[in-house]
Design a protein around this motif. Structure first.
Motif, short mmCIF file in Angstrom:
data_model
loop_
_atom_site.label_atom_id
_atom_site.label_comp_id
_atom_site.label_asym_id
_atom_site.label_seq_id
_atom_site.Cartn_x
_atom_site.Cartn_y
_atom_site.Cartn_z
N MET A 18 1.30 -1.12 0.31
CA MET A 18 0.25 -0.26 0.29
C MET A 18 1.37 1.17 -0.22
O MET A 18 2.03 1.37 0.65
CB MET A 18 -1.24 0.64 1.45
CG MET A 18 -1.57 1.49 0.80
SD MET A 18 -2.90 1.21 2.70
CE MET A 18 -1.44 1.53 3.57
N SER A 19 0.72 2.05 -0.78
CA SER A 19 1.39 3.00 -1.28
C SER A 19 0.58 4.84 0.35
O SER A 19 -0.70 4.57 -0.08
CB SER A 19 2.15 3.83 -2.46
OG SER A 19 0.76 3.95 -2.94
N LEU A 20 1.40 5.66 0.29
CA LEU A 20 0.67 6.05 1.22
C LEU A 20 0.62 7.71 0.47
O LEU A 20 1.90 8.31 -0.15
CB LEU A 20 1.41 6.11 2.21
CG LEU A 20 1.17 5.07 3.33
CD1 LEU A 20 1.80 6.13 4.61
CD2 LEU A 20 -0.45 4.53 3.97
N PHE A 21 -0.32 8.42 0.56
CA PHE A 21 -0.22 9.41 -0.06
C PHE A 21 0.25 10.69 0.68
O PHE A 21 0.82 10.74 1.78
CB PHE A 21 -1.79 10.64 0.07
CG PHE A 21 -2.79 10.00 -0.70
CD1 PHE A 21 -1.91 9.64 -2.08
CD2 PHE A 21 -3.81 8.86 -0.50
CE1 PHE A 21 -3.29 9.63 -3.28
CE2 PHE A 21 -4.82 9.24 -1.07
CZ PHE A 21 -4.30 8.86 -2.99
N GLU A 22 1.81 11.66 -0.09
CA GLU A 22 2.10 12.28 0.64
C GLU A 22 2.19 13.85 0.59
O GLU A 22 1.43 14.09 -0.77
CB GLU A 22 3.46 12.40 -0.61
CG GLU A 22 4.94 11.34 0.10
CD GLU A 22 5.61 11.21 1.12
OE1 GLU A 22 5.37 12.10 1.98
OE2 GLU A 22 4.64 10.20 2.08
N TYR A 23 1.76 14.07 1.88
CA TYR A 23 0.98 15.77 1.12
C TYR A 23 1.90 16.77 1.71
O TYR A 23 3.16 16.91 2.50
CB TYR A 23 -0.21 15.80 2.89
CG TYR A 23 -0.83 14.47 3.40
CD1 TYR A 23 -2.43 14.95 2.85
CD2 TYR A 23 -0.64 12.98 3.45
CE1 TYR A 23 -3.46 14.57 2.91
CE2 TYR A 23 -2.36 12.29 3.34
CZ TYR A 23 -3.15 13.10 2.98
OH TYR A 23 -3.94 12.40 3.47
N ALA A 24 1.82 17.30 0.68
CA ALA A 24 2.46 18.67 1.10
C ALA A 24 2.45 19.70 2.52
O ALA A 24 1.07 19.69 2.95
CB ALA A 24 1.72 19.89 0.01
N PRO A 25 3.13 19.96 2.65
CA PRO A 25 3.31 21.13 3.77
C PRO A 25 1.73 22.31 4.18
O PRO A 25 1.72 22.50 2.83
CB PRO A 25 4.08 21.85 4.14
CG PRO A 25 5.11 21.38 2.84
CD PRO A 25 3.88 20.58 2.50
N ALA A 26 1.06 22.37 4.61
CA ALA A 26 -0.32 23.32 5.09
C ALA A 26 -0.19 23.95 5.95
O ALA A 26 -0.72 23.91 7.09
CB ALA A 26 -1.66 22.10 4.87
N PRO A 27 0.79 24.53 6.51
CA PRO A 27 0.57 25.28 7.35
C PRO A 27 0.16 26.55 8.53
O PRO A 27 -0.31 27.59 7.05
CB PRO A 27 2.36 26.02 7.86
CG PRO A 27 2.30 26.47 6.00
CD PRO A 27 2.02 25.28 5.07
N GLU A 28 0.14 26.28 9.45
CA GLU A 28 -1.38 27.90 10.05
C GLU A 28 -0.61 29.09 9.86
O GLU A 28 0.83 28.92 10.52
CB GLU A 28 -2.01 27.35 11.02
CG GLU A 28 -2.63 28.40 11.50
CD GLU A 28 -4.34 28.90 10.47
OE1 GLU A 28 -3.46 30.03 9.92
OE2 GLU A 28 -5.48 28.51 10.71
N SER A 29 -0.89 30.14 9.43
CA SER A 29 -0.07 31.49 9.85
C SER A 29 -0.07 31.90 11.18
O SER A 29 -0.32 31.97 11.82
CB SER A 29 -0.74 32.34 8.86
OG SER A 29 0.31 33.48 9.25
N ARG A 30 1.31 31.37 11.53
CA ARG A 30 1.66 32.07 13.32
C ARG A 30 1.90 33.67 13.72
O ARG A 30 0.95 34.31 14.41
CB ARG A 30 2.72 31.82 12.97
CG ARG A 30 3.91 31.88 14.57
CD ARG A 30 4.80 31.55 15.23
NE ARG A 30 5.85 32.28 16.26
CZ ARG A 30 6.31 31.46 17.17
NH1 ARG A 30 7.04 30.56 16.63
NH2 ARG A 30 6.33 32.32 17.86
N SER A 31 1.70 34.76 11.85
CA SER A 31 0.96 35.83 11.99
C SER A 31 -0.18 36.69 12.42
O SER A 31 -0.37 37.47 13.15
CB SER A 31 1.25 36.71 10.61
OG SER A 31 0.39 36.15 10.06
N ILE A 32 -1.30 35.47 12.66
CA ILE A 32 -2.26 35.66 13.14
C ILE A 32 -2.22 36.04 14.55
O ILE A 32 -3.01 37.23 14.80
CB ILE A 32 -3.57 34.25 13.11
CG1 ILE A 32 -3.38 33.97 11.81
CG2 ILE A 32 -4.57 34.61 13.70
CD1 ILE A 32 -4.20 32.77 11.41
#
Length: 474
Positions: free
Chosen positions: A1-15
């Motif tokens: 089984m191959s797993l999806f590679e997720y691109a980073p999805a960072p929440e902004s710290r500047s909030i």
């Protein structure tokens, strides 16, 4: 089984705008203390801010401010107190994204948990108790229930803002005033809440927040002008508080440790149970007093269930708490990481078989891979002691009677889970479990309308629901 590679999805710290330093919130204003300490981000060990360390004289000032405010606050009609609570709840919703980022930075928990679980529940508790403020005489606590006075409240680091809501919302609804001491490693969301109190124009002194370490909490619970003490934390500290409060006339509620059994019967839906097991022990890095840290699985399905559990654990993403893809964040502190590591090594040395999925842990910060132990007996320390981390001990059973006996074979009694397709079996087993909360075919579900609390070394008293008002009324 191959797993999806997720691109980073960072929440902004500047909030979120974190100030370089914070004082004590007393009588509606921020003020300095003689000493300070630093609070750090457990994911990278960077200093977030410098925070005031309250001493005895600071606690005296906070309690005095709460006492002065109590006269006018308790005299308000319940409908007027409710307006402030509703206002606080709405501001919490408006600032929820900011507060979720702050909580993940200071605590280490994944942003999707602080965003989707913690903050909605925080607002819900204030909305719920706002609704009770003008209906106290209908709570079944007598025709004329009265507030106790000043509540001294000490909360832990695992759910900083949610534990604050559990404590402050019912106290204010009942007409009490509050001095709250947040955990040393997670003070920032409580200090932001102080700003929300000002934004809501809460009268000065109704809520006071004193930051510090264990001594600050001790000054507060032992203060002679505090009428009510509420503590959530370790059983060891809970015992010390119970001894110090004994004979003083102070009302006390304690919500302490747990070593919950998650019982899976042979007719349980395996995939659903595996999701519940993962949520039960790896949610919030296992920093949950009611975590399902003991898995009791019926022998006939043990192999199938463990294979499925390992496949599911291999998909868990460990890393940056601000990445929306992260499932398991950072351990809250170096001290907690050391305890988790020590007990895990003891588990292996006592003969239990240890397994973790392959995962690359960040070089900086405090991290621990999700871990399960098989071949565990009731004599193992990892089956008896609260690890408070992402570590699951797996035991097996053959009959419902054996499952019940093993589940109850613990000094704790906070929670339990049962997985079965037979409603009659669930009810029969739940009736025999000595636990304050029993979940059926789910785990770690909370609601402000439902009471929460434990038996034995898990403490006494209830928080949440109508029952949560009782602790703040005479």
């Amino acid at each position: 089984m191959s797993l999806f590679e997720y691109a980073p999805a960072p929440e902004s710290r500047s909030i979120v705008d974190i100030a370089p330093s914070y004082g004590l919130f007393i009588d509606g204003e921020f003020g300095e203390a003689k000493d300070t300490f630093k609070t750090i981000n457990p994911a990278d060990e960077q200093v977030l801010s410098e925070v005031a360390l309250a001493g005895p004289e600071d606690v005296d000032r906070a309690v005095a401010a709460a006492r002065r405010a109590f006269e006018s606050w308790s005299a308000l009609p319940g409908s007027e107190r409710a307006k402030y609570l509703f206002r606080i709840a709405r501001i919490l919703q408006e600032r929820s994204r900011e507060l979720a980022v702050l909580e993940s930075l200071d605590n280490g928990k994944p942003i999707k948990e602080s965003r989707d679980v913690d903050l909605p529940l925080v607002a819900a508790h204030f909305f719920y108790y706002a609704g009770w403020a003008d209906k106290l005489k209908y709570a079944g606590l007598g025709p004329d229930p009265r507030p106790l006075g000043v509540a001294g409240q000490v909360i832990p680091w695992n759910f900083p803002l949610l534990m604050l809501a559990w404590k402050i919302a019912p106290a204010l609804a009942a007409g009490n005033t509050v001095v709250l001491k947040p955990a040393e490693t997670t003070p920032l969301s409580a200090l932001f809440f102080a700003d929300i109190c000002r934004q809501a124009e809460l009268p000065p002194g109704v809520v006071n927040i004193v930051t510090g370490a264990g001594d600050t909490g001790r000054y507060l619970v032992e203060h002679p002008d505090v009428n009510k003490v509420a503590f959530t934390g370790s059983t060891e500290v809970g015992r010390q508080i119970a001894r110090s409060v004994a004979g003083t006339g102070k009302k006390l509620t304690l919500e302490l440790g747990g070593k919950a059994a998650n019982i899976v019967f042979d007719d349980a839906p395996i995939d659903q149970a595996v999701e519940g097991i993962v949520n039960g022990i790896f949610f919030n890095q296992g920093h949950v007093c009611c975590a399902g840290s003991r898995l009791l699985v019926q022998e006939s399905i043990a192999t199938e269930l463990l294979d499925s559990l390992k496949r599911r654990m291999a998909t868990l993403r460990v890393g940056d708490p601000l990445d929306k893809n992260t499932d398991v964040g950072a351990i809250n502190s170096a001290a907690q990481l050391a305890r988790i590591t020590e007990l895990s090594e003891i588990g292996a040395s006592e003969g239990a078989e240890r397994w973790s999925p392959p995962c690359e842990l960040p070089a900086r910060g405090f991290w621990f891979a999700p871990t399960i132990f098989t071949g565990v007996t009731q004599a193992h320390r990892i089956a008896r002691e609260e690890i408070f981390g992402p570590v699951l001990s797996v035991l097996t059973f053959r009959t419902p009677a054996e499952a019940i006996e093993k589940a109850n074979n613990t000094p704790y009694g906070l929670s339990a889970g049962i997985w079965s397709e037979k409603g009659s079996r669930i009810l029969a087993v739940a009736d025999k479990l000595r636990a304050g909360v029993v979940w059926a075919n789910t785990f770690n579900k909370f609601d402000p309308t439902s009471p929460f609390g434990g038996y034995k070394e898990s403490g006494y008293g209830r928080e949440g629901g109508r029952h949560g008002l009782e602790a703040y009324l005479a």
